[in-house]
Design an enzyme around this catalytic site. Structure first.
Site, PDB file in Angstrom:
ATOM      1  N   LYS A 210       0.837  -1.201   0.000  1.00 59.01           N
ATOM      2  CA  LYS A 210       0.000   0.000   0.000  1.00 59.01           C
ATOM      3  C   LYS A 210       0.874   1.254   0.000  1.00 59.01           C
ATOM      4  O   LYS A 210       0.671   2.172  -0.778  1.00 59.01           O
ATOM      5  CB  LYS A 210      -0.918  -0.035   1.229  1.00 59.01           C
ATOM      6  N   GLU A 216      10.884  -4.574   4.012  1.00 58.21           N
ATOM      7  CA  GLU A 216      10.939  -6.000   3.653  1.00 58.21           C
ATOM      8  C   GLU A 216      10.543  -6.192   2.185  1.00 58.21           C
ATOM      9  O   GLU A 216      11.189  -6.906   1.425  1.00 58.21           O
ATOM     10  CB  GLU A 216       9.987  -6.818   4.540  1.00 58.21           C
ATOM     11  N   GLY A 271      -4.476  -1.848   5.502  1.00 57.95           N
ATOM     12  CA  GLY A 271      -3.711  -2.974   4.973  1.00 57.95           C
ATOM     13  C   GLY A 271      -4.329  -4.316   5.347  1.00 57.95           C
ATOM     14  O   GLY A 271      -4.476  -5.204   4.509  1.00 57.95           O
ATOM     15  N   ARG A 272      -4.718  -4.456   6.610  1.00 53.45           N
ATOM     16  CA  ARG A 272      -5.232  -5.757   7.068  1.00 53.45           C
ATOM     17  C   ARG A 272      -6.658  -6.025   6.605  1.00 53.45           C
ATOM     18  O   ARG A 272      -7.213  -7.072   6.881  1.00 53.45           O
ATOM     19  CB  ARG A 272      -5.106  -5.852   8.594  1.00 53.45           C
ATOM     20  N   GLU A 357      -3.610  -6.040  15.512  1.00 48.46           N
ATOM     21  CA  GLU A 357      -3.148  -4.740  15.008  1.00 48.46           C
ATOM     22  C   GLU A 357      -4.290  -3.725  15.104  1.00 48.46           C
ATOM     23  O   GLU A 357      -4.053  -2.529  15.234  1.00 48.46           O
ATOM     24  CB  GLU A 357      -2.664  -4.868  13.552  1.00 48.46           C
ATOM     25  N   HIS A 388      -3.396 -32.591  20.125  1.00 45.59           N
ATOM     26  CA  HIS A 388      -2.248 -33.371  20.577  1.00 45.59           C
ATOM     27  C   HIS A 388      -1.103 -32.455  20.976  1.00 45.59           C
ATOM     28  O   HIS A 388       0.047 -32.882  21.048  1.00 45.59           O
ATOM     29  CB  HIS A 388      -1.819 -34.329  19.462  1.00 45.59           C
ATOM     30  N   LYS A 516      10.179   0.278  13.561  1.00 43.29           N
ATOM     31  CA  LYS A 516      10.686   0.646  12.233  1.00 43.29           C
ATOM     32  C   LYS A 516      11.705   1.787  12.363  1.00 43.29           C
ATOM     33  O   LYS A 516      12.760   1.771  11.741  1.00 43.29           O
ATOM     34  CB  LYS A 516       9.550   1.107  11.322  1.00 43.29           C
TER      35      LYS A 516
END
Ligand SMILES: O=P(O)(O)OC[C@H]1O[C@](O)(CO)[C@@H](O)[C@@H]1O
Length: 555
Positions: A210, A216, A271-272, A357, A388, A516
């Site tokens: 965005k 990254e 974004g999410r 977030e 398990h 950041k």
């Protein structure tokens, strides 16, 4: 703009819930089920192809009435409408959050700054449609004229988790000849492992960001580009192989992406919440546009339900209020997402970002510190695997984590009796968590096994399971595009509804910024050729020195 309101914890509705929780402490769900044969039917509701059994919760009609009263006091119905109207629900960033516009299949106009955004949304969908068709029909090919076989999506956070979840959830709908890979992490191993198995001639890269500023994503894109250029591709081929989705097209152009290969995103999508936009392209390429539109339509059906259903029958609202009940009145710090569906195994990871977030906040939307707990720790994984592993803590641990068990009635892959066994496992868990096992029952069981009395005494206390642990069971026919769309939208709205009660801005994420900022300075110090000058705490300085001692030749 929402008006400042009375402190949440001072509201009479809040205090009434506190008092009610005191009364409920001595109640066991076993008794509630024994007293009311109709409990399942009464606490069961459906919407958009999803059914919710919420009868295995620590609730009575009184609890629900008190929770609904709290929701009304916090103006939840008005705030739901505000979301759909495009009001400024993201106060700190002064913008709306209009993921619902991305799947608005009605004729309704949605205004942002006096402009109807729907034509642009529809126009982008049409562009996606054409692009997807060109790739899938092999009209658009790689530089050596071979059809594409692999799509590599480079993005992180919301530009990764949502599309990745949906791609995996809808694997049965994948196009036979197109493989989809996701690269997110700034760990060289991630991109190395993806590039190892693909051919540059037949690989399409989708750069998803965005902001087009995320370290990254940009670093991984540079690596992909270099790899492409060192393995047969040339500069003039880049435009055939690199496509971007971003709200900052100028930054993408500066980076070297051809203008015509850029799909838009908008500031009014978080974004999410963006998998419904062109950020969903990797999914659309693999499942086709028709299925992608079905995904949108499932979400749209859930949107309409959230907007119009009375609170008492409103799935996201019920889920949200149950979360408030446990988080704020029973001391639960966590909430588990347990999909009993292999294809939905990525759901916990996506909901972690979505929920944590959005609602991992310690000030209200007006900036006042909160004096109550906000968003829970979201965790989970695929059932029955978890049984398990971590389910032991759910059954006998000291911490409370309500859980959502999510399961289809039908499987895409009928194999032997697997689905019946899977279903039985799911139900046995929610039943065990609800009813538990008393000491008397444990003793009888051990006696029936013929154990001597001293062994019965020794073991019985270990075998006691308190029960009374709340769970929801979410059912649907099969994980189709419509269902997956509705399911994700359900959790988006649950998150929003909780944010409204807690008076949060669920659409900003300032907390991720500090890391950041500090990261940039630390990187510089890791790579600086000059001697290390201590300017932070001794731990960080010490760790920087350790790294530098191993990498001095690279500086
Ligand atoms: O799409 P972008 O701008 O690269 O951002 C990626 C992710 O980074 C975050 O801002 C968190 O750092 C998320 O909210 C977002 O989804």
């Amino acid at each position: 703009m929402a008006e400042a309101r009375k402190r949440l914890t001072e509201l009479e509705e809040w205090q009434a819930l506190r008092k009610h929780q005191g009364e409920m402490q001595s109640v066991h769900m076993r008794e509630l089920f024994a007293l009311d044969r109709d409990r399942f039917r009464r606490y069961f509701t459906e919407a958009a192809g999803l059914s919710l059994d919420y009868s295995k919760n620590l609730i009575t009609d009184d609890t629900l009435a008190l929770l609904m009263a709290l929701a009304r006091r916090c103006q939840l119905p008005e705030r739901i409408e505000a979301l759909f109207q495009g009001d400024t629900v993201n106060l700190s960033e002064q913008r709306p959050a209009l993921h619902v516009a991305l799947r608005n299949l009605s004729d309704e106009a949605i205004q942002v700054d006096g402009q109807d955004i729907m034509p642009e949304v529809r126009g982008t969908l049409a562009r996606m449609e054409e692009f997807v068709w060109r790739i899938r029909s092999t009209q658009w090919r790689g530089f050596s004229n071979k059809p594409f076989t692999d799509v590599v999506s480079i993005g992180i956070g919301g530009s990764f988790l949502g599309p990745k979840l949906v791609s995996a959830a809808l694997k049965p709908y994948w196009h036979g000849h197109l493989n989809c890979h996701y690269v997110a992490n700034i760990d060289g191993s991630h991109i190395t492992e993806v590039l190892r198995y693909i051919n540059p001639e037949t690989t399409l890269f989708l750069i998803q960001s965005k902001s087009f500023r995320t370290q990254e994503t940009l670093e991984n894109t540079k690596v992909a580009r270099e790899w492409f250029l060192h393995n047969g591709g040339r500069e003039e081929h880049i435009s055939k192989h690199f496509v971007a989705v971003t709200a900052k097209p100028e930054a993408a152009i500066d980076f070297g992406i051809a203008e015509e290969n850029i799909f838009p995103m908008w500031d009014w999508v978080g974004g999410r919440y963006s998998l419904w936009s062109a950020i969903g392209l990797p999914t659309a390429l693999t499942i086709g546009m028709e299925n992608f539109r079905s995904l949108l339509s499932g979400a749209h059906t859930m949107d309409q339900h959230f907007r119009t259903a009375p609170l008492e029958r409103n799935l996201p609202v019920i889920q949200a209020l149950l979360g408030i009940w446990y988080g704020n009145f029973w001391g639960a710090d966590a909430h588990a997402i347990l999909p009993y569906d292999h294809y939905l195994r990525g759901l916990p990871a996506h909901l972690q970002q979505l929920d944590m977030e959005s609602n991992g906040k310690c000030v209200t939307q007006h900036g006042d510190p909160v004096d109550y707990d906000t968003g829970p720790i979201i965790w989970g994984g695929a059932g029955a695997n978890g049984q398990h592993a971590y389910h032991q803590l759910l059954h006998q641990g000291t911490r409370l984590s309500p859980a959502d068990f999510i399961i289809p009635l039908q499987t895409h892959n009928p194999v032997a009796s697997h689905h019946a066994i899977l279903f039985a496992n799911c139900l046995s868990q929610t039943q065990a968590l609800m009813q538990g096992k008393t000491e008397a029952e444990a003793r009888t069981e051990l006696e029936q096994q013929g154990l001597p009395p001293e062994e019965v005494d020794r073991l019985a206390r270990h075998k006691v399971i308190p029960g009374n642990k709340p769970t929801n069971t979410l059912l649907f026919e099969r994980a189709t595009p419509r269902i997956v769309g509705a399911l994700i939208a359900l959790y988006e709205h649950k998150t929003y509804a909780q944010g409204v009660i807690w008076d949060l801005d669920s659409f900003d994420q300032w907390g991720v910024e500090l890391g950041k900022q500090l990261g940039a300075d630390i990187l510089q110090r890791l790579q600086s050729p000059s001697p290390l000058s201590g300017s932070s705490d001794s731990s960080t300085d010490g760790l920087i020195a350790l790294f530098r001692s191993r990498h001095h030749h690279e500086r």
